[in-house]
Structures are given as C-alpha cells and as structure tokens.
Design a protein around this motif. Structure first.
Motif, PDB file in Angstrom:
ATOM      1  N   UNK A  84       0.822  -1.222   0.000  1.00  0.00           N
ATOM      2  CA  UNK A  84       0.000   0.000   0.000  1.00  0.00           C
ATOM      3  C   UNK A  84       0.852   1.266   0.000  1.00  0.00           C
ATOM      4  N   UNK A  85       2.023   1.214   0.622  1.00  0.00           N
ATOM      5  CA  UNK A  85       2.883   2.403   0.693  1.00  0.00           C
ATOM      6  C   UNK A  85       3.701   2.637  -0.574  1.00  0.00           C
ATOM      7  N   UNK A  86       4.069   1.567  -1.263  1.00  0.00           N
ATOM      8  CA  UNK A  86       4.999   1.719  -2.382  1.00  0.00           C
ATOM      9  C   UNK A  86       4.416   1.438  -3.757  1.00  0.00           C
ATOM     10  N   UNK A  87       3.238   0.852  -3.835  1.00  0.00           N
ATOM     11  CA  UNK A  87       2.634   0.571  -5.136  1.00  0.00           C
ATOM     12  C   UNK A  87       2.330   1.884  -5.846  1.00  0.00           C
ATOM     13  N   UNK A  88       2.639   1.942  -7.121  1.00  0.00           N
ATOM     14  CA  UNK A  88       2.349   3.145  -7.902  1.00  0.00           C
ATOM     15  C   UNK A  88       0.843   3.215  -8.117  1.00  0.00           C
ATOM     16  N   UNK A  89       0.271   4.373  -7.838  1.00  0.00           N
ATOM     17  CA  UNK A  89      -1.171   4.564  -8.012  1.00  0.00           C
ATOM     18  C   UNK A  89      -1.522   4.560  -9.496  1.00  0.00           C
ATOM     19  N   UNK A  90      -2.801   4.431  -9.797  1.00  0.00           N
ATOM     20  CA  UNK A  90      -3.255   4.472 -11.186  1.00  0.00           C
ATOM     21  C   UNK A  90      -2.859   5.802 -11.819  1.00  0.00           C
ATOM     22  N   UNK A  91      -2.994   6.881 -11.067  1.00  0.00           N
ATOM     23  CA  UNK A  91      -2.606   8.202 -11.572  1.00  0.00           C
ATOM     24  C   UNK A  91      -1.098   8.249 -11.847  1.00  0.00           C
ATOM     25  N   UNK A  92      -0.308   7.679 -10.968  1.00  0.00           N
ATOM     26  CA  UNK A  92       1.141   7.634 -11.156  1.00  0.00           C
ATOM     27  C   UNK A  92       1.535   6.810 -12.364  1.00  0.00           C
ATOM     28  N   UNK A  93       0.850   5.667 -12.542  1.00  0.00           N
ATOM     29  CA  UNK A  93       1.122   4.834 -13.716  1.00  0.00           C
ATOM     30  C   UNK A  93       0.781   5.574 -15.005  1.00  0.00           C
ATOM     31  N   UNK A  94      -0.360   6.254 -15.006  1.00  0.00           N
ATOM     32  CA  UNK A  94      -0.762   7.005 -16.194  1.00  0.00           C
ATOM     33  C   UNK A  94       0.244   8.107 -16.492  1.00  0.00           C
ATOM     34  N   UNK A 113       6.546  -4.054 -23.564  1.00  0.00           N
ATOM     35  CA  UNK A 113       6.214  -4.746 -22.316  1.00  0.00           C
ATOM     36  C   UNK A 113       6.073  -3.745 -21.175  1.00  0.00           C
ATOM     37  N   UNK A 114       6.971  -2.779 -21.099  1.00  0.00           N
ATOM     38  CA  UNK A 114       6.910  -1.754 -20.035  1.00  0.00           C
ATOM     39  C   UNK A 114       5.660  -0.900 -20.211  1.00  0.00           C
ATOM     40  N   UNK A 115       5.353  -0.512 -21.439  1.00  0.00           N
ATOM     41  CA  UNK A 115       4.161   0.287 -21.724  1.00  0.00           C
ATOM     42  C   UNK A 115       2.908  -0.475 -21.325  1.00  0.00           C
ATOM     43  N   UNK A 116       2.852  -1.743 -21.670  1.00  0.00           N
ATOM     44  CA  UNK A 116       1.686  -2.555 -21.325  1.00  0.00           C
ATOM     45  C   UNK A 116       1.588  -2.769 -19.814  1.00  0.00           C
ATOM     46  N   UNK A 117       2.719  -2.907 -19.169  1.00  0.00           N
ATOM     47  CA  UNK A 117       2.723  -3.063 -17.712  1.00  0.00           C
ATOM     48  C   UNK A 117       2.154  -1.818 -17.039  1.00  0.00           C
ATOM     49  N   UNK A 118       2.584  -0.653 -17.497  1.00  0.00           N
ATOM     50  CA  UNK A 118       2.070   0.590 -16.920  1.00  0.00           C
ATOM     51  C   UNK A 118       0.592   0.789 -17.244  1.00  0.00           C
ATOM     52  N   UNK A 119       0.172   0.337 -18.419  1.00  0.00           N
ATOM     53  CA  UNK A 119      -1.215   0.502 -18.831  1.00  0.00           C
ATOM     54  C   UNK A 119      -2.161  -0.525 -18.239  1.00  0.00           C
ATOM     55  N   UNK A 120      -1.618  -1.569 -17.638  1.00  0.00           N
ATOM     56  CA  UNK A 120      -2.457  -2.628 -17.066  1.00  0.00           C
ATOM     57  C   UNK A 120      -3.372  -2.050 -15.993  1.00  0.00           C
ATOM     58  N   UNK A 121      -4.639  -2.354 -16.117  1.00  0.00           N
ATOM     59  CA  UNK A 121      -5.612  -1.888 -15.130  1.00  0.00           C
ATOM     60  C   UNK A 121      -6.102  -0.465 -15.360  1.00  0.00           C
ATOM     61  N   UNK A 122      -5.601   0.199 -16.387  1.00  0.00           N
ATOM     62  CA  UNK A 122      -6.019   1.579 -16.654  1.00  0.00           C
ATOM     63  C   UNK A 122      -7.085   1.670 -17.737  1.00  0.00           C
ATOM     64  N   UNK A 123      -7.485   0.536 -18.286  1.00  0.00           N
ATOM     65  CA  UNK A 123      -8.518   0.486 -19.330  1.00  0.00           C
ATOM     66  C   UNK A 123      -8.174   1.360 -20.536  1.00  0.00           C
ATOM     67  N   UNK A 124      -6.942   1.264 -20.982  1.00  0.00           N
ATOM     68  CA  UNK A 124      -6.499   1.994 -22.165  1.00  0.00           C
ATOM     69  C   UNK A 124      -6.623   1.052 -23.348  1.00  0.00           C
ATOM     70  N   UNK A 125      -7.320   1.506 -24.398  1.00  0.00           N
ATOM     71  CA  UNK A 125      -7.548   0.599 -25.524  1.00  0.00           C
ATOM     72  C   UNK A 125      -6.296   0.456 -26.393  1.00  0.00           C
ATOM     73  N   UNK A 126      -6.334  -0.521 -27.241  1.00  0.00           N
ATOM     74  CA  UNK A 126      -5.195  -0.890 -28.095  1.00  0.00           C
ATOM     75  C   UNK A 126      -4.748   0.257 -28.993  1.00  0.00           C
TER      76      UNK A 126
END
Length: 156
Positions: A84-94, A113-126
């Motif tokens: 909870x303290x160190x996970x990057x928030x959705x806003x931070x990932x975006x 792979x890095x782009x997809x990792x950051x986009x995971x869970x953000x509902x960004x389309x292809x």
C-alpha cells in the motif's frame, strides 16, 4: 535429519533480493515463490525473512509492525502495508505512461512490455497504446510502423 530439521534448514536457504520499492507486488511474488521452493510455510519465518530484506528507508514504514509484531498474520500485515505504501497509483502509472517511458537503449519489445505493464488496469484501448508506443520510436521508423496493420506485438 528429521523432517522438521530439514524444513528449518530449507527455510534458512531462502535467498530474497533486496526490496523493490518500484514494484513491491512483484517483489512479494518473488518472495512467495522462494518460500514455496524452500518449503517455508510458517508465518514467523516468512515475516522475519521479509524484515531482513528491507532497508532503513523502507523499514520506517513498518516500524510499528517490527517493534511490536502482531500475534497473528505478521507476514500478511507487513506485505499489505508495504504494497500500500509503495505501489504506484493508477494516476502515477498514467503519468509515467504518458511522460517517462521512452525507448532509450531498450529493445522495442521491452518498451512495449513496459508500456503494457504501466497501462495494465487503466482500461487503455489498443489504439491509444499503439499511438503511445509509436511516439517513442525513432523519428525515421515511425512512418513505416504507422502504416502497418499489425498488432502491437508485431510492431515491436
């Protein structure tokens, strides 16, 4: 050697990397894989292995759990707190996805792979991911890739 002695010996042989501030969930996945391989099942053993791998800048986030360990679920409580303290928030990932992720000396497949990792869970389309990926390619390569109908994986 008894089974109990063998289990204790295996527990001692767990080799965890130092805590990954940038990706605590994956660090815990690594730790848990090591625990399974070593046959570590006791909560106390897991807890103490984790505590031994966090440095001074991290341990201050779990001081209360170190100074007064909970009677039960020590490992789960430390894990939950650190994630909870160190996970990057959705806003931070975006933000990182839009600004900080560039090709540099990476291969295109690694950048994807890095782009997809950051986009995971953000509902960004292809299509958006494709635009972001193409923007990070060298200027000379973009026109060729932009007319391709291939998937992102094929482009990379």
């Amino acid at each position: 050697m008894s089974i109990e002695q063998a289990a204790n010996t295996a527990a001692v042989s767990v080799k965890l990397p130092d805590f990954w501030r940038s990706d605590p969930a994956m660090w815990f996945a690594q730790a848990e894989a090591q625990f399974v391989l070593a046959g570590v099942v006791r909560d106390d053993t897991k807890y103490y292995h984790i505590i031994s791998k966090v440095d001074q800048s991290v341990i201050c986030h779990i001081t209360d759990l170190v100074q007064n360990p909970p009677a039960e679920d020590k490992y789960a409580k430390v894990k939950a707190r650190l994630i909870s303290r160190f996970e990057i928030s959705a806003q931070g990932k975006l933000k990182e996805l839009l600004n900080a992720c560039d090709l540099g000396d990476m291969r295109p497949t690694h950048l994807l792979a890095r782009t997809q990792e950051l986009g995971a869970g953000l509902n960004i389309n292809e299509d958006v991911m494709k635009v972001l990926f193409l923007e990070r390619m060298p200027q000379k390569v973009r026109p060729v890739l932009s007319i391709s109908d291939g998937t992102l994986t094929k482009l990379a």
